[in-house]
Design an enzyme around this catalytic site. Structure first.
Site, PDB file in Angstrom:
ATOM      1  N   ARG A 231       0.863  -1.177   0.000  1.00 29.52           N
ATOM      2  CA  ARG A 231       0.000   0.000   0.000  1.00 29.52           C
ATOM      3  C   ARG A 231       0.902   1.230   0.000  1.00 29.52           C
ATOM      4  O   ARG A 231       1.940   1.244   0.668  1.00 29.52           O
ATOM      5  CB  ARG A 231      -0.913   0.022   1.237  1.00 29.52           C
ATOM      6  CG  ARG A 231      -2.059  -0.977   1.196  1.00 29.52           C
ATOM      7  CD  ARG A 231      -3.135  -0.539   0.205  1.00 29.52           C
ATOM      8  NE  ARG A 231      -4.329  -1.357   0.267  1.00 29.52           N
ATOM      9  CZ  ARG A 231      -4.539  -2.435  -0.479  1.00 29.52           C
ATOM     10  NH1 ARG A 231      -3.598  -2.849  -1.313  1.00 29.52           N
ATOM     11  NH2 ARG A 231      -5.685  -3.107  -0.406  1.00 29.52           N
ATOM     12  N   GLU A 260      -4.798   7.176  -5.450  1.00 32.57           N
ATOM     13  CA  GLU A 260      -4.814   6.458  -6.730  1.00 32.57           C
ATOM     14  C   GLU A 260      -6.009   6.868  -7.572  1.00 32.57           C
ATOM     15  O   GLU A 260      -7.128   6.971  -7.029  1.00 32.57           O
ATOM     16  CB  GLU A 260      -4.821   4.942  -6.481  1.00 32.57           C
ATOM     17  CG  GLU A 260      -3.551   4.463  -5.811  1.00 32.57           C
ATOM     18  CD  GLU A 260      -3.547   2.980  -5.502  1.00 32.57           C
ATOM     19  OE1 GLU A 260      -2.445   2.433  -5.293  1.00 32.57           O
ATOM     20  OE2 GLU A 260      -4.633   2.362  -5.446  1.00 32.57           O
ATOM     21  N   HIS A 282      -0.678   0.190 -10.207  1.00 31.63           N
ATOM     22  CA  HIS A 282      -1.379  -0.737  -9.300  1.00 31.63           C
ATOM     23  C   HIS A 282      -1.890  -1.964 -10.066  1.00 31.63           C
ATOM     24  O   HIS A 282      -3.077  -2.304 -10.014  1.00 31.63           O
ATOM     25  CB  HIS A 282      -2.528  -0.039  -8.571  1.00 31.63           C
ATOM     26  CG  HIS A 282      -2.903  -0.747  -7.301  1.00 31.63           C
ATOM     27  ND1 HIS A 282      -3.490  -0.120  -6.228  1.00 31.63           N
ATOM     28  CD2 HIS A 282      -2.768  -2.047  -6.925  1.00 31.63           C
ATOM     29  CE1 HIS A 282      -3.708  -0.994  -5.258  1.00 31.63           C
ATOM     30  NE2 HIS A 282      -3.268  -2.172  -5.663  1.00 31.63           N
TER      31      HIS A 282
END
Length: 315
Positions: A231, A260, A282
């Site tokens: 994370r 994000e 990601h």
């Protein structure tokens, strides 16, 4: 049973969600803005999410809601205390992305250590051809065999990364709050001091937020590589950016961000084009096989819940 999927776009356009029809009446949204969440789940019994934040501000009107299914392992985007208080079950999926994340972690390490983008660019831009020499060996690269790989967080993914690191000839050390057999467990300070490659595989919690910061970076070797596929907020992103920009680290590989998608004012944005920076959107969790496994587990979680079983629950 009404099942609402709020952010299907994060699961990939190629993933067939039709198996959900076997367990309920499905309503699918590609994306959902925060202000639209409450209305979209008002009549739902099951809500399936990946990144959407669910808490008291948008759950209050969902009077039929019985189960939240997270298409992920981490669940820091869910107010689990609120869910417990209001009788809403929450389930996650564990272990589905282990191979995928380990593969991307290794890929980042190899790309950074080998300077692969720079070498491929030399062929693509014609400079290798124009150079007139059979070999191009700059920038200098090194073998990872014999290097020390430090793993921060030794769960399923950390253990798989350890396995591939050993296969490449690395010595593996790990930081784990509860030491275990099968790996040399050290303090975080010792890991930062010793490791040539540091990869982070921790969930985000109060105890792990900012666990790699200015102090820990100062302990690291000047040529150390830091990889974060956990994370974004488990690191001090600004400190990492300063360290790379100032030549204080060998490089970083990052797949996750505190915000994000990564905005233009993110600390990594000014360094994104540096040759020793490998930033990905990601995607480490999302191999096709991993996403298929994730969906299969979600369906099993839904069936189990309505059969009165407790499966993969985090509430």
């Amino acid at each position: 049973m009404k099942i609402t999927v709020l952010d299907a776009s994060t699961l990939g356009a190629d993933l067939d969600l039709s198996p959900l029809n076997e367990v309920g009446e499905v309503e699918i949204y590609g994306t959902t803005e925060p202000q639209d969440v409450a209305a979209r789940i008002a009549e739902s019994e099951v809500v399936l999410i990946n990144k959407i934040k669910l808490n008291g501000t948008n759950l209050g009107g969902a009077k039929n809601l019985k189960l939240i299914c997270i298409a992920a392992t981490g669940y820091d985007n869910i107010d689990t205390a609120y869910c417990r208080e209001h009788g809403i079950a929450v389930s996650n999926v564990v272990g589905y992305s282990t191979q995928s994340v380990a593969q991307v972690t290794l890929s980042m390490a190899l790309s950074l250590y080998t300077h692969l983008p720079e070498y491929t660019k030399a062929v693509e831009d014609g400079s290798y051809t124009r150079g007139g020499v059979a070999n191009k060996l700059s920038p200098v690269y090194h073998e990872i065999c014999g290097k020390t790989w430090g793993i921060v967080g030794y769960g399923n993914i950390g253990k798989q990364v350890a396995a591939v690191a050993r296969a490449m000839g690395c010595e593996v050390i790990a930081f784990k709050r509860t030491p275990c057999e099968g790996v040399e467990c050290v303090s975080l300070d010792e890991l930062c001091l010793r490791a040539d490659i540091i990869s982070i595989h921790l969930p985000l919690a109060d105890a792990t937020r900012g666990i790699i910061g200015e102090r820990e970076i100062a302990l690291m070797k000047n040529d150390a590589i830091v990889i974060n596929v956990a994370r974004g907020a488990v690191t001090d992103e600004a400190a990492l950016a300063r360290a790379v920009a100032g030549g204080r680290l060998g490089g970083i590989g990052v797949d996750v961000y505190s915000v994000e998608p990564m905005p233009k004012d993110h600390p990594f944005y000014p360094i994104k084009d540096m040759p020793n920076v490998c930033l990905t959107p990601h995607m480490a969790w999302g191999a096709a096989e991993a996403r298929a496994r994730c969906l299969d587990e979600i369906i099993k979680n839904i069936r189990a819940f309505f059969d009165g079983e407790r499966r993969s629950r985090v509430d």
